[in-house]
Design a protein around this motif. Sequence first.
Motif, PDB file in Angstrom:
ATOM      1  N   SER A  15      13.292 -34.985 -36.339  1.00  0.00           N
ATOM      2  CA  SER A  15      12.933 -35.516 -35.021  1.00  0.00           C
ATOM      3  C   SER A  15      13.178 -34.469 -33.935  1.00  0.00           C
ATOM      4  O   SER A  15      12.605 -34.523 -32.860  1.00  0.00           O
ATOM      5  N   PHE A  16      14.032 -33.523 -34.226  1.00  0.00           N
ATOM      6  CA  PHE A  16      14.284 -32.400 -33.314  1.00  0.00           C
ATOM      7  C   PHE A  16      13.241 -31.295 -33.503  1.00  0.00           C
ATOM      8  O   PHE A  16      13.294 -30.281 -32.821  1.00  0.00           O
ATOM      9  N   GLN A  17      12.343 -31.484 -34.460  1.00  0.00           N
ATOM     10  CA  GLN A  17      11.355 -30.464 -34.842  1.00  0.00           C
ATOM     11  C   GLN A  17      12.058 -29.146 -35.160  1.00  0.00           C
ATOM     12  O   GLN A  17      11.603 -28.070 -34.779  1.00  0.00           O
ATOM     13  N   LYS A  25      -4.361 -45.231 -31.611  1.00  0.00           N
ATOM     14  CA  LYS A  25      -4.018 -46.659 -31.715  1.00  0.00           C
ATOM     15  C   LYS A  25      -3.556 -47.224 -30.384  1.00  0.00           C
ATOM     16  O   LYS A  25      -3.358 -46.477 -29.443  1.00  0.00           O
ATOM     17  N   LYS A  34      22.800 -42.437 -20.974  1.00  0.00           N
ATOM     18  CA  LYS A  34      22.186 -41.916 -22.191  1.00  0.00           C
ATOM     19  C   LYS A  34      23.169 -41.839 -23.347  1.00  0.00           C
ATOM     20  O   LYS A  34      22.780 -41.645 -24.489  1.00  0.00           O
ATOM     21  N   ILE A  60      15.985 -32.930 -24.965  1.00  0.00           N
ATOM     22  CA  ILE A  60      16.087 -34.052 -25.915  1.00  0.00           C
ATOM     23  C   ILE A  60      15.117 -35.159 -25.497  1.00  0.00           C
ATOM     24  O   ILE A  60      14.469 -35.790 -26.322  1.00  0.00           O
ATOM     25  N   ASP A  61      15.008 -35.361 -24.173  1.00  0.00           N
ATOM     26  CA  ASP A  61      14.069 -36.363 -23.672  1.00  0.00           C
ATOM     27  C   ASP A  61      12.637 -35.990 -24.056  1.00  0.00           C
ATOM     28  O   ASP A  61      11.826 -36.856 -24.387  1.00  0.00           O
ATOM     29  N   SER A 117      23.277 -30.256 -27.185  1.00  0.00           N
ATOM     30  CA  SER A 117      22.603 -29.825 -28.413  1.00  0.00           C
ATOM     31  C   SER A 117      22.087 -28.391 -28.344  1.00  0.00           C
ATOM     32  O   SER A 117      22.002 -27.716 -29.353  1.00  0.00           O
ATOM     33  N   ILE A 129       7.774 -37.156 -27.424  1.00  0.00           N
ATOM     34  CA  ILE A 129       6.892 -36.821 -28.552  1.00  0.00           C
ATOM     35  C   ILE A 129       6.855 -37.993 -29.547  1.00  0.00           C
ATOM     36  O   ILE A 129       5.821 -38.344 -30.091  1.00  0.00           O
ATOM     37  N   ILE A 130       8.037 -38.617 -29.744  1.00  0.00           N
ATOM     38  CA  ILE A 130       8.114 -39.772 -30.659  1.00  0.00           C
ATOM     39  C   ILE A 130       7.296 -40.940 -30.094  1.00  0.00           C
ATOM     40  O   ILE A 130       6.595 -41.626 -30.829  1.00  0.00           O
ATOM     41  N   ASP A 140       3.669 -40.460 -30.808  1.00  0.00           N
ATOM     42  CA  ASP A 140       3.386 -40.655 -32.221  1.00  0.00           C
ATOM     43  C   ASP A 140       3.412 -42.145 -32.575  1.00  0.00           C
ATOM     44  O   ASP A 140       2.455 -42.707 -33.106  1.00  0.00           O
ATOM     45  N   LYS A 141       4.517 -42.799 -32.203  1.00  0.00           N
ATOM     46  CA  LYS A 141       4.773 -44.178 -32.635  1.00  0.00           C
ATOM     47  C   LYS A 141       3.798 -45.151 -31.972  1.00  0.00           C
ATOM     48  O   LYS A 141       3.257 -46.025 -32.629  1.00  0.00           O
ATOM     49  N   HIS A 145      25.464 -27.621 -22.728  1.00  0.00           N
ATOM     50  CA  HIS A 145      24.500 -28.619 -23.197  1.00  0.00           C
ATOM     51  C   HIS A 145      25.018 -29.176 -24.521  1.00  0.00           C
ATOM     52  O   HIS A 145      25.621 -28.442 -25.298  1.00  0.00           O
ATOM     53  N   LEU A 168      11.682 -34.449 -26.689  1.00  0.00           N
ATOM     54  CA  LEU A 168      11.501 -34.828 -28.090  1.00  0.00           C
ATOM     55  C   LEU A 168      11.265 -36.330 -28.213  1.00  0.00           C
ATOM     56  O   LEU A 168      10.483 -36.798 -29.026  1.00  0.00           O
ATOM     57  N   GLU A 169      11.958 -37.076 -27.385  1.00  0.00           N
ATOM     58  CA  GLU A 169      11.828 -38.534 -27.386  1.00  0.00           C
ATOM     59  C   GLU A 169      10.406 -38.937 -26.942  1.00  0.00           C
ATOM     60  O   GLU A 169       9.817 -39.864 -27.495  1.00  0.00           O
ATOM     61  N   TYR A 218      11.166 -44.191 -37.341  1.00  0.00           N
ATOM     62  CA  TYR A 218      11.123 -43.093 -36.377  1.00  0.00           C
ATOM     63  C   TYR A 218      12.546 -42.788 -35.937  1.00  0.00           C
ATOM     64  O   TYR A 218      13.169 -43.601 -35.265  1.00  0.00           O
ATOM     65  N   ALA A 219      13.056 -41.628 -36.332  1.00  0.00           N
ATOM     66  CA  ALA A 219      14.382 -41.237 -35.862  1.00  0.00           C
ATOM     67  C   ALA A 219      14.266 -40.905 -34.384  1.00  0.00           C
ATOM     68  O   ALA A 219      13.292 -40.294 -33.954  1.00  0.00           O
ATOM     69  N   ALA A 259      13.316 -45.951 -23.361  1.00  0.00           N
ATOM     70  CA  ALA A 259      13.656 -44.988 -24.415  1.00  0.00           C
ATOM     71  C   ALA A 259      14.651 -43.938 -23.928  1.00  0.00           C
ATOM     72  O   ALA A 259      15.476 -43.451 -24.697  1.00  0.00           O
ATOM     73  N   LEU A 260      14.598 -43.585 -22.665  1.00  0.00           N
ATOM     74  CA  LEU A 260      15.476 -42.521 -22.168  1.00  0.00           C
ATOM     75  C   LEU A 260      16.694 -43.079 -21.426  1.00  0.00           C
ATOM     76  O   LEU A 260      17.450 -42.339 -20.809  1.00  0.00           O
ATOM     77  N   PRO A 298      15.557 -38.719 -31.394  1.00  0.00           N
ATOM     78  CA  PRO A 298      16.375 -37.532 -31.087  1.00  0.00           C
ATOM     79  C   PRO A 298      17.522 -37.867 -30.140  1.00  0.00           C
ATOM     80  O   PRO A 298      18.616 -37.328 -30.274  1.00  0.00           O
ATOM     81  N   ALA A 299      17.258 -38.794 -29.200  1.00  0.00           N
ATOM     82  CA  ALA A 299      18.292 -39.141 -28.226  1.00  0.00           C
ATOM     83  C   ALA A 299      19.480 -39.850 -28.879  1.00  0.00           C
ATOM     84  O   ALA A 299      20.601 -39.757 -28.388  1.00  0.00           O
ATOM     85  N   LEU A 334       2.105 -34.473 -31.993  1.00  0.00           N
ATOM     86  CA  LEU A 334       2.248 -33.157 -31.361  1.00  0.00           C
ATOM     87  C   LEU A 334       3.076 -32.300 -32.298  1.00  0.00           C
ATOM     88  O   LEU A 334       4.231 -32.605 -32.557  1.00  0.00           O
ATOM     89  N   THR A 335       2.512 -31.243 -32.833  1.00  0.00           N
ATOM     90  CA  THR A 335       3.306 -30.412 -33.732  1.00  0.00           C
ATOM     91  C   THR A 335       3.911 -29.229 -33.000  1.00  0.00           C
ATOM     92  O   THR A 335       4.974 -28.758 -33.356  1.00  0.00           O
TER      93      THR A 335
END
Lengths: 201, 85, 389
Positions: free
Chosen positions: C189-191, B85, A52, B42-43, C247, B48-49, B52-53, C245, B45-46, A107-108, B15-16, A110-111, B59-60
Amino acid sequence: MENNIIHYCNIKNNEVFLDGKKLYSGQDGDQFLDFIKGVYKNFELNYPKFYKMDPLCKLAITASSILLDGIDQDIDPDMGLLLSNKSSCYDVDVKHQDSISQGEESYASPANFVYTLPNIALGEISIKYKLRSENSFFIFEGFNPEFMIDYANSMTKLRKSSSVLCGWIEVKENVYNAFMFLVKPEAGLAFTKENLLNLIE
Amino acid sequence: MEELKTELKEKIIEALNLEDMSVEDINDTDMLFEEGLGLDSIDALELIIILDKDYGIKLTDSKDGKKIFQSIETMAQYITEHRTK
Amino acid sequence: MNLPQNIIPVYVANGNCVTPMGLNLLDNVQGILDGRTAIEQVKDENLQKEPFYGAVINKDWLENAYSKLEYNGDFSTLEKMMLLALEDIVKTYSDHLDDKCGIIFSSTKGNIEALTQDNKEAYFLHYLAKKISKAIGIPSEPIVLSNACVSGIMAISVAKRLIQTGIYNHMIVVGGDLFSKFVFSGFQSFQAISSQPCKPYDKARDGITLGEAAASIFVTQNRDLISSESYYEVIGDSSINDANHISGPSRTGEGLFQSIRNAMQEAKVKSPEIDCISSHGTATNFNDEMEAQAFNRVALETIPVFSLKAIYGHTLGAAGLLETVISLNFADKNLIPPSLGYKDHGLTLPLNINNEIQKKEINTVLKTASGFGGSNTAVLFKKCKSDGK
């Protein structure tokens, strides 16, 4: 007693050395990410989080693991970490910048973003070796032996740490050089500018 | 649905950066976090992207993620019901 | 561990800052006394379609102030902010900027916008540092510290150590970071971006507000050089990693707890002797709760604590330095700055959040910061008076 260099590790030009002895050679023409993955597998680091990481953390965690796992010495729980380089975390910064420069399709990740600070490498080493200790990351135009000596010595003299793991960990677009060394007030190689410049060569 | 599950596994591995894993290694009902695949905040959050994408789901409240991201099964279910989509 | 003997005292003086509230320290302090905040609603569709909250410097205002300085060359926005922040130190100590005077820059992302340009030279932090050192005439090699959000306060600690071990007689510390799309999009992106001006320690807090600033301070072992009436001795410092951790902060506040404990041991200061705490207080759920854990573990829960994030936003590599400069100036006046945005206690443990300006005799100030990578720093300052010495 003054600090001396106890052990050191170099990763450069497709090769890995511990205390000057060559331990591994990568395939000819390996790009950085292939090479460092080969090193990770060869030394059986067995730390899936490696995948990662951004290139800077991959290089830092590999060099520190080879040094700390490869020496016959207990790690001081208060061993300080003192890393430096020229290009900060350039590669992952570029990746993040690209991801946010795609207009509507931006799209940023986070990772990626979480690695866009050079001192994350210190955090990764601290987590792997459970080091609740002093750490700091500095940036210079090139390897700065005078500063490493001055600051590592101040950390031990002022009793902030009883030993210091120092390093120059530079990686940018497939050009890389890691030189990590452990200094401590016990017998070893003199902690001098001349020795450091010889060892990084 | 089966197609979507395989697609999700591929996306997650990519992605991860789960380089040591392949689609076959992930069971539909495996826990994604903690003792399962061992993903972290962090994963999440990824993921969630990815929603969305690739599926147009926003997801708010990251707390919703807990239920949705339990396993590939629950993710696929949620995406099927909510995708735009 | 035994404390070292015969360590020379080190002092800080002549702090200054450049922020959206004001381009010098006096204007900033007056702004806070007037109850103002630098955070406002920003409309910038390049960053986000909907308006958002941030603390952003008016660039016309900055250009105007910068044009009065006499530097030749092409400087970026951040470099101009740093040069303005340094002006007072450069003038006051012009006779002492020799090779025993070092300079430390603290920044996380520097001229990060250079990544979008063809010539990426300015991206490199040493490039920025060299340019500024040269402009103000510092002969020694500049040192750049890039240690996430603790950089600004950690830079004072590094300066103290290098002076105490005889490497330099004085050091200039300067820090700065900009409000950038790079960082804003990442925290989005971290909300972690607050939908309103951030509310440190409040029940309704929902994340950070970003800001931009530059700040500076002069660090020296020679108190006779200092012309200002009040100045401060740096009596203890420590930076311990959470090892938890990269973050998320430690749930138990372990690294921050150990940092404060170490700094107090070095300073030989007990909890009740600390008069106020200038904390990190980013207003994320986890950070503020972590601080409450750490402060309680060193029995500081009754000491007035304030976060300046609801006034300046999070200014990243500048934050620790900016907040030190402001806090020490308030301490000169025996005042504690207000922790804006706090109404209902939103922590599982007690803390004495100082949400209004308070009069109190201030002698000892604790500054703390925590950041990504598990980093934490604590530094203790003690007031000195030029008359009494």
